[in-house]
Design a protein around this motif. Structure first.
Motif, mmCIF file in Angstrom:
data_model
loop_
_atom_site.group_PDB
_atom_site.id
_atom_site.type_symbol
_atom_site.label_atom_id
_atom_site.label_comp_id
_atom_site.label_asym_id
_atom_site.label_seq_id
_atom_site.Cartn_x
_atom_site.Cartn_y
_atom_site.Cartn_z
ATOM 1 N N THR A 11 -4.990 -14.920 26.622
ATOM 2 C CA THR A 11 -3.591 -14.506 26.520
ATOM 3 C C THR A 11 -2.708 -15.508 27.249
ATOM 4 O O THR A 11 -2.950 -15.829 28.414
ATOM 5 N N CYS A 12 -1.694 -16.013 26.563
ATOM 6 C CA CYS A 12 -0.748 -16.939 27.190
ATOM 7 C C CYS A 12 0.066 -16.193 28.231
ATOM 8 O O CYS A 12 0.639 -15.143 27.945
ATOM 9 N N GLU A 13 0.107 -16.731 29.451
ATOM 10 C CA GLU A 13 0.856 -16.081 30.533
ATOM 11 C C GLU A 13 2.343 -16.039 30.232
ATOM 12 O O GLU A 13 3.065 -15.189 30.740
ATOM 13 N N PHE A 14 2.821 -16.971 29.441
ATOM 14 C CA PHE A 14 4.253 -17.049 29.181
ATOM 15 C C PHE A 14 4.695 -16.086 28.075
ATOM 16 O O PHE A 14 5.597 -15.295 28.269
ATOM 17 N N CYS A 15 4.065 -16.206 26.905
ATOM 18 C CA CYS A 15 4.582 -15.454 25.754
ATOM 19 C C CYS A 15 3.727 -14.249 25.397
ATOM 20 O O CYS A 15 4.046 -13.513 24.478
ATOM 21 N N LYS A 16 2.618 -14.056 26.130
ATOM 22 C CA LYS A 16 1.752 -12.891 25.946
ATOM 23 C C LYS A 16 1.014 -12.891 24.612
ATOM 24 O O LYS A 16 0.441 -11.876 24.223
ATOM 25 N N ARG A 21 11.095 -19.839 23.252
ATOM 26 C CA ARG A 21 10.072 -20.517 22.436
ATOM 27 C C ARG A 21 8.989 -21.069 23.349
ATOM 28 O O ARG A 21 9.256 -21.871 24.238
ATOM 29 N N CYS A 22 7.765 -20.592 23.151
ATOM 30 C CA CYS A 22 6.649 -21.042 23.974
ATOM 31 C C CYS A 22 6.046 -22.299 23.367
ATOM 32 O O CYS A 22 6.210 -22.587 22.188
ATOM 33 N N ARG A 23 5.349 -23.052 24.218
ATOM 34 C CA ARG A 23 4.742 -24.290 23.734
ATOM 35 C C ARG A 23 3.213 -24.159 23.611
ATOM 36 O O ARG A 23 2.521 -25.148 23.447
ATOM 37 N N CYS A 24 2.707 -22.922 23.723
ATOM 38 C CA CYS A 24 1.265 -22.764 23.615
ATOM 39 C C CYS A 24 0.830 -22.883 22.155
ATOM 40 O O CYS A 24 1.620 -22.722 21.242
ATOM 41 N N SER A 25 -0.451 -23.178 21.947
ATOM 42 C CA SER A 25 -0.983 -23.318 20.595
ATOM 43 C C SER A 25 -2.492 -23.124 20.665
ATOM 44 O O SER A 25 -3.087 -23.251 21.745
HETATM 45 ZN ZN LIG Z 1 2.657 -18.971 24.906
#
Ligand SMILES: [Zn+2]
Length: 317
Positions: free
Chosen positions: A295-300, A262-266
């Motif tokens: 693009t989020c580096e973690f969840c793409k 679970r990513c924390r980006c928003s």
């Molecule tokens: Zn993310």
């Protein structure tokens, strides 16, 4: 019967403690993190070379394992920087079980010779990262503080760096091991640690120094004896491995804590990052279609930020 959540292919952290030979007083605390399910999802999105994926999987297992020692709600981060093929390795986990990770590496070059994971070894830190450092950060929000400890990457494995950091920061004897492996498209990744319970505060008043030392020596020796194929066996339940390894120290296992991809980006966070950039930097990012794609580096996850935002920022400058 083995299920997907059973062995190191699963997604859970089991806290446990170990006692001495005479009573049930906890002399050693332990954690066994199994993050195969979230690691598989994360690594599938990134499509790293095998050796990089294995290193990333180990990092996520270690971050999950160490995160459970936070005293308050927060985020635990393991970050390593190297001058080798892998430049940045990052894994973090929140106290409510959200795990993520990413690696920046030299995509234009082949992985270093000798890092093929067909060899049944933990990922080699010298071969993949070269020299550099690992930073371990506990961020428990503004009220409860942020702590960071840094160790040089002078060991063979990520576990060596984690053990060095943990021993330094907690000032108590600790040992951690980690391993990752792949079967078909599924990864298994796990980390296990033991730590001596501090004798302060009279908690161990009824236990002799000798008995405490014996328990620690035995626990560390037993953890060092665990085989990599046991740690990455997708069919071996975590409880079963704990009892198999530490039977002599009467293990007590607590309820499992969840781990998930679970990513924390928003969108709000993306906008917040863009708002800190200059007009010139933003202008460079606007695509032909007039949006800024991030693009989020973690969840793409890629988000297209609307032109009104970009224009508004540009005019604000
Ligand atoms: Zn993310």
């Amino acid at each position: 019967m083995a299920s997907i959540d059973a062995g190191s292919a699963g997604a859970q952290i089991l806290p446990f403690y170990l006692a001495g030979e005479t009573d049930d007083t906890a002399l050693i605390r332990g954690r066994f993190a199994s993050v195969g399910v979230p690691a598989t999802r994360i690594l599938t999105r990134h499509a790293y070379p095998e050796a990089v994926a294995s290193l990333q999987a180990e990092a996520m297992a270690i971050a999950a394992c160490l995160s459970t020692f936070m005293k308050f709600d927060g985020v635990f981060t393991l970050q390593a920087k190297g001058d080798g093929y892998v430049k940045t390795l990052l894994a973090d986990m929140t106290s409510d079980g959200a795990l993520r990770g990413y690696t920046a590496f030299d995509a234009g070059a082949p992985p270093p010779v000798g890092t093929d994971m067909a060899e049944s070894l933990p990922a080699s830190v010298p071969a993949l990262l070269g020299s550099g450092y690992a930073a371990f950060t506990v961020d428990q929000g503004s009220e409860n503080g942020r702590y960071q400890g840094i160790v040089e990457l002078d060991g063979e494995t990520l576990s060596d760096a984690a053990t060095a950091w943990f021993a330094n920061s907690e000032q108590v004897d600790s040992h951690i091991v980690a391993a990752a492996g792949r079967t078909g498209d599924s990864w298994t990744a796990s980390a296990m640690m033991v730590q001596r319970v501090a004798a302060d505060g009279g908690r161990l008043a009824g236990v002799s120094r000798e008995a405490r030392d014996d328990a620690w020596t035995t626990a560390e020796m037993l953890l060092r004896s665990v085989r990599r194929d046991e740690l990455v066996d997708p069919a071996l339940a975590p409880e079963a491995l704990i009892f198999r390894l530490f039977n002599a120290l009467r293990p007590h296992v607590a309820p499992a804590q969840p781990v998930e991809d679970r990513c924390r980006c928003s969108p709000d966070r993306v906008v917040a990052v863009l708002e800190r950039m200059s007009a010139a930097e933003l202008a460079d990012l606007v695509t032909e279609s007039g949006t800024i794609d991030v693009t989020c580096e973690f969840c793409k996850t890629t988000r297209s930020i609307d032109p009104p935002f970009a224009n508004a920022t540009l005019t604000r400058q």
